[in-house]
Each structure stands twice: as C-alpha cells, then as structure tokens.
Design a protein around this motif. Sequence first.
Motif, short mmCIF file in Angstrom:
data_model
loop_
_atom_site.label_atom_id
_atom_site.label_comp_id
_atom_site.label_asym_id
_atom_site.label_seq_id
_atom_site.Cartn_x
_atom_site.Cartn_y
_atom_site.Cartn_z
N ALA A 99 67.03 14.21 40.24
CA ALA A 99 66.44 15.47 40.69
C ALA A 99 64.99 15.30 41.12
N ALA A 100 64.19 14.61 40.32
CA ALA A 100 62.76 14.47 40.63
C ALA A 100 62.55 13.72 41.94
N LEU A 101 63.38 12.73 42.21
CA LEU A 101 63.26 11.99 43.46
C LEU A 101 63.67 12.88 44.64
N ASN A 102 64.75 13.63 44.47
CA ASN A 102 65.21 14.52 45.53
C ASN A 102 64.21 15.63 45.83
N ASP A 103 63.47 16.05 44.80
CA ASP A 103 62.49 17.13 44.97
C ASP A 103 61.13 16.64 45.42
N GLY A 104 60.97 15.33 45.59
CA GLY A 104 59.69 14.78 46.02
C GLY A 104 58.67 14.65 44.92
N ARG A 105 59.11 14.69 43.65
CA ARG A 105 58.18 14.59 42.53
C ARG A 105 57.93 13.15 42.09
N VAL A 106 58.66 12.20 42.67
CA VAL A 106 58.43 10.78 42.41
C VAL A 106 57.63 10.22 43.57
N PRO A 107 56.49 9.59 43.30
CA PRO A 107 55.68 9.04 44.40
C PRO A 107 56.51 8.12 45.29
N ALA A 108 56.36 8.28 46.60
CA ALA A 108 57.16 7.50 47.55
C ALA A 108 56.91 6.00 47.41
N ARG A 322 74.60 14.77 34.69
CA ARG A 322 75.31 15.50 35.73
C ARG A 322 75.04 17.00 35.65
N TYR A 323 74.65 17.47 34.44
CA TYR A 323 74.36 18.88 34.24
C TYR A 323 73.47 19.00 33.01
N VAL A 330 67.75 16.71 21.83
CA VAL A 330 66.81 17.18 22.84
C VAL A 330 67.59 17.75 24.03
N GLN A 331 66.92 18.57 24.81
CA GLN A 331 67.52 19.15 26.00
C GLN A 331 67.24 18.24 27.20
N VAL A 332 68.30 17.76 27.80
CA VAL A 332 68.19 16.95 29.01
C VAL A 332 68.72 17.78 30.17
N ARG A 333 67.91 17.89 31.21
CA ARG A 333 68.28 18.72 32.35
C ARG A 333 69.04 17.92 33.40
N ALA A 334 69.80 18.61 34.18
CA ALA A 334 70.59 17.97 35.24
C ALA A 334 69.68 17.14 36.13
N GLY A 335 70.11 15.91 36.41
CA GLY A 335 69.37 15.05 37.31
C GLY A 335 68.25 14.27 36.67
N GLU A 336 68.04 14.40 35.35
CA GLU A 336 66.99 13.61 34.69
C GLU A 336 67.53 12.23 34.33
N PRO A 337 66.72 11.18 34.53
CA PRO A 337 67.17 9.82 34.20
C PRO A 337 67.13 9.56 32.70
N VAL A 338 68.19 8.93 32.22
CA VAL A 338 68.29 8.52 30.82
C VAL A 338 68.49 7.02 30.80
N LEU A 339 67.50 6.30 30.27
CA LEU A 339 67.58 4.84 30.18
C LEU A 339 67.92 4.44 28.76
N THR A 340 68.54 3.29 28.61
CA THR A 340 68.83 2.74 27.29
C THR A 340 67.89 1.58 27.02
N SER A 341 67.26 1.61 25.86
CA SER A 341 66.48 0.46 25.43
C SER A 341 67.42 -0.48 24.69
#
Length: 499
Positions: A99-108, A322-323, A330-341
Amino acid sequence: MTYRPDAEAATGTVPPPGCPAHAGGPAFGSGGSGARVPMYGADFAADPHAYYARMRASGPISPVELAPGVDAWLVTSYSLALDVLRDTDRFAKDPRNWAALNDGRVPADSPVLGMMMYRPNALFSDGEAHARYRGAINDSHSRIDPHALSEYVERSAETVIDAFAERGEADLLSEYAAIIPLLVFNQLFGSAPERGSELVRFMGILFDASSREATRANEDMLRYLADLIAAKRRQPGADVTSWLIAHPAELTDEELVQQIALLLATGTEAQMNLISNALLLLLSDDRFAGELSGGSLPVQDALDEVLWTNPPLANFGTRFARYDLRLGGVQVRAGEPVLTSYAAANNDPALAGTGRTGNRSHLAWSVGAHRCPADGTARVIASVAIEKLLDRLPDMELAVPAEQLTWRPGPFHRALTALPVRFPVLARPAPGPAAQLPTAAVSAPPQPDEPQGENRWSTSPVPLSSTPPAGTSTAKSPASGSTARRRAWNSLGEWWRGQ
C-alpha cells in the motif's frame, strides 16, 4: 542520533526528540504498537540480537523502519513466523499489494526497493504464476549433478587458496568466501568469468540496502543478465540459463532475467555470507577453535549452528497483508509489509532446550511454498569450500580478535566487512592441471556419439519437462584449461586483490 535497544533500560527514559525511535509514535515497547526500530546503520549491524531481544520483550511482532521512510512489521517469534510464512490466505508475496509504495509514501530512490519491489519471479509471485516460475527453477536446478558440483568446488577452492597461500595472511571474505560462489555461479549459468567482479559489486549494493546506488545497481544487474540470456539464445550450453530458456514454461526474456536474478542473489551474496559466517564460528568459538581439523564438532554442525544463530539472510520472507487483520496482538492494515526475522525466530527463548546439533528445523531457508529450493546445493558449496580450506590451512587463526570484526549495515543480511586471518606460509604447488580453473560445473545429458571423457558430466535422471534440445550440450574442454581461461582468472584475481 541512532536508537540503542538498551537506552530505556539504562536511563529509565524514552529516546530524546529527533531520535528515529520516535518515528512511529509513542515510546518503543508499548505492546508492539510504539516507535519503529531502525534496522539500518552501524548500531543495528553491530548487535542485531540485542535489538531482537528488546523487540521480543514487547511482543512477537514489532514495528520497524527498514530504511528512512520505509515502515514494516518484523516477526521475532518462531511459532508466529511459521504461521505467517505458511499462510497464503491472509498474506501475499506479490509486492504490488504494498500500500505505501502504491500511495507514493515510499521514496522512489529508497535503497530497499531493489530487494522488495515486484519482479516477475518465483519469490514475488503467488498462485499460478508462482507455480510456473518455481517449476522452471526446480526442473532446471535438478539437472545439476551434486557430485560433479562438489568436485568443481573442491578444485576451484584449491586454485583460490593457491593465490594467497604464499603470503601467510588473507582476507577470507573478499579473497575466498566471495570468490567461490562467484565461480560456481559463472559456471552453472554459463556466464563469462571476466565479468565476475560486476556480479559482486551490484549484489553487495542491493543487499546492503543502505546506499542510494541501489537503483543503478539494479539496472546494471538487469543489463548483465539480459546480455547473458541473449548470448545463450545464440549459443546454448549445458547450463542452467540454457535449461531455463528451453523449459516448457516458455519464459519470456524478462521472466528469465528475473528467475536468474533470484538465483544470483541467493547463490552469490547469501552463499558468501554463509561461508564467511561459518568460518568465523570455526575460528572463534571455543567448541571449534584450536586445531581446526580436530575440532569437537564437524563442519556440517558448524553450518547448522550458523543457520540457527547468524543466518546469511537474517530478515526477509516479506509478506503483504491482504486485508486488515490482527497478528500477534497488533493491528496490521491491508498492504502493510510483514517481514520475518529468521535470526530472531531461530533464537526465540520458547525454543530453549532444543538441541541444535543435527537439527535443521531452523528458518534460515524459510518454510512453506516459498522455501528455498537450493538449500542442498548451498550446503554442498559451503561445506566443500570450508573443508578444503581447513585441510590446506589447518593452523589458520584470526588476525584480529573476533569482537573487533565489523558487520555491513543493512536490514536484510548478516554480513561481515572482512575476515582477516594469518597462517604459516605454504609453498605454491608446481603448475599443472590441478592448479587450473575447473572447466565444468553442471550435469548434461550425454550425447550418444560423443566420447565420455573426464570433462563429460554424468547426470541423475533428467525431468522430461526440462530436457533441452541436443544443442545444449557443452563441447569437451582440454583437461588442462585454455589460455583464455587462465587470463580471465588472472584478471579476476587481480580485481579481488585491488590491483
């Protein structure tokens, strides 16, 4: 100022205004919904496990900042990691869901995009697309003869060791651990040895994810691979690139580039870190130190220990929600990245008491549909390279105390900047076939009318779907190697030594 994981414990206060720890909200530690922990910079690289422990204390998943302006969630719990990595219903691999990339919130020009943006390959795809890409990779990879690969790595290791054996000192990272995977990749994929230095340059930049040169490095990598594919279309060989081209999946040139880019990333940078991290363990851990050839634990156990504690790819396995959902409290919103350590999950206190010797239930290769398909190949390369080095230099020791070694910044990998060692000087062996660079590294179906000399590689049964036309067999090379090959090796060796 960089956030230190022990700041609050030591002072009883929250980090001061302006600290990156304030980027995500209230003080870090409020149930996983507080400040985002920066995973870039020298502090995180120096002691990531201190950060993991601090994050884990607030819950099994924490908000992090992968690079300036790039937010994500990081799973540090082993059990939660298994849930996320196996769950294809709630989580997607395709970064077009970001979502953040699609919305332009991630620096190009963010340095993490090289490792997180969408590519049409098996790692960043779901469903039918993933099955198609993974099938082509699995079929082509299965044609590699592990016994032939082992022999190739052993002879390559002999040649590389000869280059520094007379000096009595070496940087095992740049002069050994980096070169072996490079030679293997070049041979398996039919790439020109003289272009090897380019591979290391752009893969190092992409994995560091801390340089604004990442965009240029990504472009350079794509051009390199496009040139390789064009060359193999003109003149196929007994190599993985040619087998991918001939596969019934009928991959486009762009898809071919991206499958090979994925294999390149795991086969060079990650392999280099596996070898160097295991060598560090062997040279510094009391269970292995001393007379290396007579250590109490064998090389295979050392590799397992590294894969548990300091895996070469420490934090990745990126998924996108996905949603909107609840995850680990915690609340994870649709389109947020979840990484595994992988590193944190493997060292989850909940696993205390689990024996690691011979235990390969770690997450270093990931799990589920996107588990690494080449873990066996990686172990062969690393174990043979390490064993050969210990055989040749049994009295090798670190040139500096282990605690003085430094680690490359970056959120994804666990990578040393150098691994200096010293050892008794060895005389250079007399020139001969054993000192030449090996000339074969993959298996190919033998042609009935061809002589089966020492440079023909026997093969295990070849999957019918991936059998390329007869034109993909490799011409037999002279046993002693060619002059051109010797010049290529000398050029590459000079580059590694900074000459």
